[in-house]
Design an enzyme around this catalytic site. Structure first.
Site, PDB file in Angstrom:
ATOM      1  N   GLU A   1      -2.260  -8.838   3.448  1.00 56.96           N
ATOM      2  CA  GLU A   1      -2.477  -9.370   4.798  1.00 56.96           C
ATOM      3  C   GLU A   1      -3.952  -9.322   5.202  1.00 56.96           C
ATOM      4  O   GLU A   1      -4.340  -9.836   6.236  1.00 56.96           O
ATOM      5  CB  GLU A   1      -1.600  -8.615   5.810  1.00 56.96           C
ATOM      6  CG  GLU A   1      -2.051  -7.211   6.182  1.00 56.96           C
ATOM      7  CD  GLU A   1      -1.737  -6.134   5.137  1.00 56.96           C
ATOM      8  OE1 GLU A   1      -1.308  -6.480   4.026  1.00 56.96           O
ATOM      9  OE2 GLU A   1      -1.960  -4.953   5.421  1.00 56.96           O
TER      10      GLU A   1
ATOM     11  N   CYS B   1       0.832  -1.211   0.000  1.00 59.24           N
ATOM     12  CA  CYS B   1       0.000   0.000   0.000  1.00 59.24           C
ATOM     13  C   CYS B   1       0.869   1.264   0.000  1.00 59.24           C
ATOM     14  O   CYS B   1       1.512   1.555  -0.994  1.00 59.24           O
ATOM     15  CB  CYS B   1      -0.995  -0.037   1.154  1.00 59.24           C
ATOM     16  SG  CYS B   1      -2.305   1.173   0.969  1.00 59.24           S
TER      17      CYS B   1
ATOM     18  N   HIS C   1      -3.810  -4.827   0.180  1.00 56.87           N
ATOM     19  CA  HIS C   1      -3.359  -5.344   1.473  1.00 56.87           C
ATOM     20  C   HIS C   1      -3.419  -6.857   1.418  1.00 56.87           C
ATOM     21  O   HIS C   1      -4.478  -7.434   1.675  1.00 56.87           O
ATOM     22  CB  HIS C   1      -4.249  -4.800   2.588  1.00 56.87           C
ATOM     23  CG  HIS C   1      -3.988  -3.361   2.887  1.00 56.87           C
ATOM     24  ND1 HIS C   1      -2.985  -2.955   3.729  1.00 56.87           N
ATOM     25  CD2 HIS C   1      -4.556  -2.241   2.413  1.00 56.87           C
ATOM     26  CE1 HIS C   1      -2.958  -1.636   3.785  1.00 56.87           C
ATOM     27  NE2 HIS C   1      -3.901  -1.175   2.983  1.00 56.87           N
TER      28      HIS C   1
END
Lengths: 199, 491
Positions: A183, A76, A181
């Site tokens: 994650e 990001c 993202h």
């Protein structure tokens, strides 16, 4: 062992939670010496480009990051700071990958920030990249961004349609970066992170 | 970006010039009014009408004809050419023309320009920046000044100009490509920019659209049949692969997920982490935890729950309920929440929305809005819907957007628990008024209910609780149903 750059970037927790889940060892540090000798480096981040650059500068990390030769992953804001310049607060960035970070245009009827799951379509030069092993073309990843990195074609590994087809994965030499993202992108995100760790 | 077909009038006829040269004229139609009607029929949303005689002579020549055009179509029109005094501006703007274009006069008389802006408003006074080899051209493009267009643009900015129409004279009527760099520069000055000159392909239109321009004037390409208004308009449509989100909502009390009617007769339905993981595995795109724990002392249980969820669920999740201060927000984000949902506190203390979004970014601030129709108007309610305020729902949503909210969770109280579908009327009102994401909440009872707001494009996400908890609707089943109905869904 993976080294996560600690620069007060907000979402470090979700990354370390993910690494815990994958049972990967990691170290969170802002020590330039440790980062310089790391075997893999991740630069996470949410927030603003100017703030991110300020925090990196404060910790003397600018040159350390530029000089890295090991696999590097920016996420990001960690992708956007690799550019030459960001329109967000007119910020001079790291100039590791050439190009400029621009804002999505609301003229196109887009909601800004872009929030949600969007498609990641591989560029031709990404098909054999080990980073994308077992990741189907067109998979959905989770995005939260108002700005995008308008990179050069040769550095773009995947694009995502949002008003324009903006670069969502960028790679130059040892520097990988995702606008999404990973994650927070469920199983597919974990897989991509795992691929990076296996590089 | 709007596609704006051009009608250039010379001697009462509809013509095109080549690079603005009055010696190279091609006539396309005898009756400009018929041309305007045809463009409207073909789907044009705006018309650009130029009095070429006027531009040359320095006074309006075809004014009556142009006013007839304005009153023959139902789409807005802008007019330029020879508009050099207040009376002409008045006659046009009071006679049905929406915007006037000023070229020569804007260069020669800045005071006149700023007075017009003062009198009619900046959105009705458009300044033409006609550029030939980087310099500003005037008087029907026949005189080239020594003023660089960038200096001119800078000056216009100080005069309060917001709308500019920029033509690269050497591109006009050439069916080539526009001068993208020039438009990009002007866009970066902060103007609403309309491009003209050389716009002849859908590729060019896409590029101009991507810069963020307000409109593109198309002339010759339409008359010569190289480009249709329909194809040009199609090229401006937004592309987006963003999927609509399905969000299960979990009410959490003292660390347990509960289910009940209006918070009465609560029944324990499970552990938040387990349920969160279950929904995540089943394909939920996001989770919302609503903390309904009554006492403040029990907040620590909530924080622990958030930590546990964050360690085990790898999709975004939002936590709401009882957030009153920036510190509450910080604490939840530190525990691992991706976003927080602010409810009553956003009404009682709107500054909280501003402070929290400045501190943590709009992307993690959701404002949860409870709205209910009272005597024909949607009003905002607070404190779990128990207290009516005098705030109107749409106004309030606009206000929280301005304050920095990244999303609005819109709960329609009339629909909540009734299971007869989401409140489409309210959703439409809000999505039309704001530019941030809107999450529909309240009323889902069956698959069709989820489809409705997504098909109508008045929600970016749909949220529900009981239909998921009870197992009546499985996430995968819902996703398949929506996908079969042409909704973009993450698969």
């Amino acid at each position: 062992m993976i080294t996560i750059i600690d620069y007060n970037s907000g979402n470090r927790g979700s990354l370390t939670n993910t690494l815990d889940k994958l049972k990967i060892k990691y170290e969170v540090t802002s020590d330039p010496e440790k980062i310089a000798i790391a075997s893999k480096v991740v630069l996470p981040g949410v927030g603003r480009a100017a703030q991110a650059m300020k925090e990196l500068r404060k910790r003397n990390l600018i040159d350390v990051i530029r000089d890295l030769k090991v696999p590097f992953l920016g996420i990001c804001i960690g992708l956007q700071v690799l550019a030459d310049f960001s329109e967000e607060d007119d910020t001079i960035c790291l100039s590791i990958i050439s190009g400029k970070v621009k804002k999505f245009s609301s003229e196109m009827g887009l909601k800004i920030p872009q929030i949600g799951w969007n498609q990641v379509k591989f560029a031709e030069n990404a098909k054999k990249d080990p980073l994308f092993q077992d990741i189907p073309d067109g998979s959905y990843f989770y995005f939260v961004n108002s700005y995008f990195f308008d990179a050069s074609k040769e550095d773009i590994r995947a694009v995502t349609p949002y008003g324009v087809e903006f670069p969502s994965v960028i790679k130059k030499d040892n520097f990988y970066a995702t606008q999404f993202h990973l994650e927070k992108s469920g199983e597919i995100g974990l897989k991509l992170l795992n691929n990076f760790l296996n590089l | 970006m709007k596609i704006i077909p051009a009608i250039d009038i010379l001697g009462g006829k509809c013509v095109r010039l080549f690079r603005g040269d009055y010696g190279q004229v091609k006539k396309y139609a005898d009756d400009p009014i018929e041309v305007a009607k045809k463009f409207e029929n073909d789907g044009a949303e705006f018309l650009h009408v130029i009095d070429l005689d006027g531009a040359k002579d320095g006074e309006s020549v075809n004014q009556d004809l142009i006013l007839q055009i304005a009153n023959s179509v139902n789409i807005p029109i802008e007019v330029g050419g020879g508009i050099r005094n207040l009376q002409t501006v008045k006659t046009y703007l009071e006679g049905g023309v929406n915007r006037v274009l000023l070229g020569t006069k804007a260069v020669e008389d800045p005071d006149f320009l700023s007075n017009l802006i003062e009198e009619f408003g900046p959105e009705r006074i458009v300044v033409c920046i006609d550029v030939k080899e980087e310099k500003v051209a005037i008087k029907g493009w026949r005189d080239i000044t020594k003023i660089s267009y960038l200096d001119f643009a800078r000056k216009l900015k100080t005069l309060g100009v917001t709308e500019v129409l920029c033509t690269d004279v050497l591109k006009d009527g050439t069916l080539t490509v526009p001068n993208f760099e020039m438009y990009e520069q002007l866009y970066e000055f902060g103007f609403n920019v309309i491009a003209a000159g050389g716009v002849s392909t859908t590729d060019s239109i896409k590029k101009l659209n991507a810069i963020g321009l307000r409109g593109a004037v198309i002339g010759k390409a339409i008359y010569e049949g190289n480009l249709s208004i329909k194809d040009a308009t199609e090229a401006t449509k937004t592309i987006s692969g963003l999927a609509k989100r399905i969000i299960p909502c979990l009410d959490v009390k003292n660390g347990r997920v509960v289910k009940g009617v209006n918070f009465k007769g609560l029944k324990d339905v499970g552990d938040p982490v387990e349920l969160g993981k279950k929904y995540s595995d089943e394909g939920a795109d996001e989770l919302t935890f609503l903390d309904i724990t009554a006492s403040k002392e029990d907040r620590e249980t909530t924080y622990e729950m958030v930590r546990q969820v964050a360690r085990n669920v790898f999709i975004p999740f939002t936590v709401g309920g009882g957030i009153k201060t920036v510190e509450d927000v910080r604490k939840l984000l530190e525990c691992g929440a991706d976003k927080v949902s602010i409810g009553s506190a956003a009404v009682i203390n709107p500054d909280l929305v501003r402070e929290a979004s400045e501190e943590f970014g709009s992307q993690c601030i959701v404002v949860s809005v409870d709205a209910k129709k009272v005597q024909g108007t949607y009003k905002i309610f607070i404190k779990g819907g128990s207290e009516e305020t005098d705030l109107e729902a749409v106004d309030f949503c606009k206000k929280v957007e301005e304050l920095g909210a990244g999303e609005i969770l819109l709960n329609a109280m009339d629909n909540d628990g009734v299971r007869e579908g989401f409140n489409i009327e309210l959703l439409k009102m809000v999505t039309e008024a704001v530019k941030i994401s809107v999450i529909a909440s309240g009323g889902a009872g069956c698959l069709e209910h989820f489809l409705e707001p997504l098909k109508e494009d008045c929600a970016d996400a749909v949220l529900a609780a009981s239909v998921f908890h009870s197992g009546e609707i499985q996430i995968q089943q819902l996703k398949k149903y929506l996908e079969d109905n042409s909704i973009t869904i993450r698969t």
